[in-house]
Design a protein around this motif. Structure first.
Motif, short mmCIF file in Angstrom:
data_model
loop_
_atom_site.label_atom_id
_atom_site.label_comp_id
_atom_site.label_asym_id
_atom_site.label_seq_id
_atom_site.Cartn_x
_atom_site.Cartn_y
_atom_site.Cartn_z
N LEU A 115 -4.41 1.63 23.81
CA LEU A 115 -3.94 2.94 23.34
C LEU A 115 -4.59 4.06 24.15
CD1 LEU A 115 -3.96 2.27 19.48
CD2 LEU A 115 -1.93 2.59 20.90
N LEU A 116 -5.89 3.92 24.41
CA LEU A 116 -6.59 4.94 25.20
C LEU A 116 -6.02 5.02 26.62
CD1 LEU A 116 -10.29 4.49 24.03
CD2 LEU A 116 -8.92 6.60 23.87
N LEU A 159 -8.16 8.65 18.84
CA LEU A 159 -8.14 7.20 19.10
C LEU A 159 -9.56 6.70 19.38
CD1 LEU A 159 -4.99 7.01 21.40
CD2 LEU A 159 -5.19 6.04 19.11
N HIS A 185 -1.48 -1.88 7.95
CA HIS A 185 -1.88 -1.03 6.83
C HIS A 185 -0.94 -1.02 5.64
CE1 HIS A 185 -4.38 1.34 9.94
NE2 HIS A 185 -5.07 0.36 9.42
N HIS A 241 0.44 0.30 12.49
CA HIS A 241 0.37 0.75 11.09
C HIS A 241 1.17 -0.20 10.18
CE1 HIS A 241 -0.03 3.66 7.84
NE2 HIS A 241 1.26 3.61 7.66
N MET A 246 -8.05 3.14 13.03
CA MET A 246 -6.75 3.29 13.64
C MET A 246 -6.38 2.04 14.44
SD MET A 246 -4.08 4.73 14.79
CE MET A 246 -3.28 3.49 15.81
N SER A 247 -7.06 1.83 15.59
CA SER A 247 -6.75 0.63 16.36
C SER A 247 -7.43 -0.54 15.66
CB SER A 247 -7.24 0.76 17.79
OG SER A 247 -8.57 1.18 17.79
N HIS A 248 -6.82 -1.68 15.79
CA HIS A 248 -7.23 -2.75 14.89
C HIS A 248 -8.10 -3.77 15.58
CE1 HIS A 248 -3.48 -0.72 13.77
NE2 HIS A 248 -4.27 -0.42 12.77
N GLU A 255 -11.69 6.37 16.39
CA GLU A 255 -11.07 5.51 15.38
C GLU A 255 -10.69 6.27 14.11
OE1 GLU A 255 -13.26 1.78 15.26
OE2 GLU A 255 -13.47 1.86 17.45
N ALA A 256 -10.06 7.42 14.32
CA ALA A 256 -9.50 8.17 13.20
C ALA A 256 -8.36 7.33 12.59
CB ALA A 256 -8.96 9.51 13.69
N GLY A 257 -7.93 7.71 11.38
CA GLY A 257 -6.88 6.96 10.70
C GLY A 257 -5.54 7.08 11.42
N CYS A 258 -4.68 6.08 11.20
CA CYS A 258 -3.30 6.09 11.72
C CYS A 258 -2.59 7.38 11.36
CB CYS A 258 -2.47 4.99 11.05
SG CYS A 258 -2.50 3.45 11.90
N LYS A 297 -7.45 -0.88 21.00
CA LYS A 297 -7.99 0.48 21.21
C LYS A 297 -7.97 0.84 22.69
CE LYS A 297 -12.24 3.15 20.59
NZ LYS A 297 -13.53 3.24 19.87
N ASN A 309 0.86 -1.18 0.00
CA ASN A 309 0.00 0.00 0.00
C ASN A 309 0.90 1.24 0.00
OD1 ASN A 309 -1.50 2.20 0.76
ND2 ASN A 309 -2.36 1.27 2.61
N VAL A 311 1.70 2.95 17.87
CA VAL A 311 0.88 3.31 16.72
C VAL A 311 1.59 2.91 15.41
CG1 VAL A 311 -0.11 5.26 15.44
CG2 VAL A 311 -0.35 5.14 17.93
#
Lengths: 92, 92, 92, 92
Positions: D11-12, C29, D64, D60, D1-3, C32-35, D8, A76, D56
């Protein structure tokens, strides 16, 4: 490591410039130049090394994370560029 | 820059080791070693340069912020050590 | 720590802006915004923290390395500025 | 973002700890704690932010850079781990 002959020559040119900068640090220390001069030379050499590291990481991300022959198109590119932008920010 | 002959010799020894590390990066690039090897060599060379920078900054703080002959005892040693502790943390 | 009321207010304003940036990271976070967005927010928050650290270090160097009441004029201002220039380069 | 939901939450939790650290910096400034204390709080908050950035970036890189549903197995895991090892070294 380098992925084409041209890239290899560019990386070698960069590392040789860095050696020239290290030689300048040695001369500054040997001739007892001021701290300020030595600190500036060290800071610019470190910036040059970060630049080389960025270039190596870029080549690694673009070439070694996916085997393009086996999995054409799998990397990607937008995601890779986002990653590299962050890495560049942190390596400055 | 260096404040005693012994200090000068130590700084010169450090910068020569760094040049040896830069030579190793050049050889790795020239013989097309793997990215991983090149990235490790770059990371350890950068750490060595940060160590040299720390040593130069320490000498600068201890010797050049106050003229000890004119103002003996004026440098607050605790304050200087706190500063150097922070600088070392950030230069790692 | 802060050496005048005005300096104190400036430092407090900076740290409150940083808290706002940390809140924005939490929201990114949580929603769930993008990386990419999260990485950008993190990079700019880190830059703001480095800026605050620089300001604190500057105050420390200018105020706490020499007791100006006991040793007026003992701090070598050029030497202090050279040091701060290097610190700023490394904290970017 | 978090998978995943679990990622999630982790991270929070990290970002909330960082906000607690930023609050401690504000209190230290407001109560005129010593420079040393403020510099230590800033250094540990910055380390926590680097840790969050690493996490993060890891997510990614692992999630991603390659769409695992379309290209299963295309991500070179060894290459990705080498990259992350370097990033961790530089973000410390």
């Amino acid at each position: 490591m380098s992925h084409t002959t041209r890239e290899k020559q560019q990386l070698l040119a960069r590392v040789r410039r860095i050696r020239g900068q290290v030689d300048a640090i040695e001369r500054a220390l040997d001739t007892e130049a001021g701290c300020e001069k030595v600190m500036h030379l060290l800071a610019s050499t470190r910036a040059a090394m970060s630049g080389l590291m960025c270039e190596v990481i870029e080549g690694h991300v673009r070439t070694h994370l996916v085997d393009e022959e086996r999995y054409p198109g799998a990397l990607n590119h937008d995601g890779a560029e986002e990653l590299l932008a962050v890495v560049r920010t942190y390596l400055k």
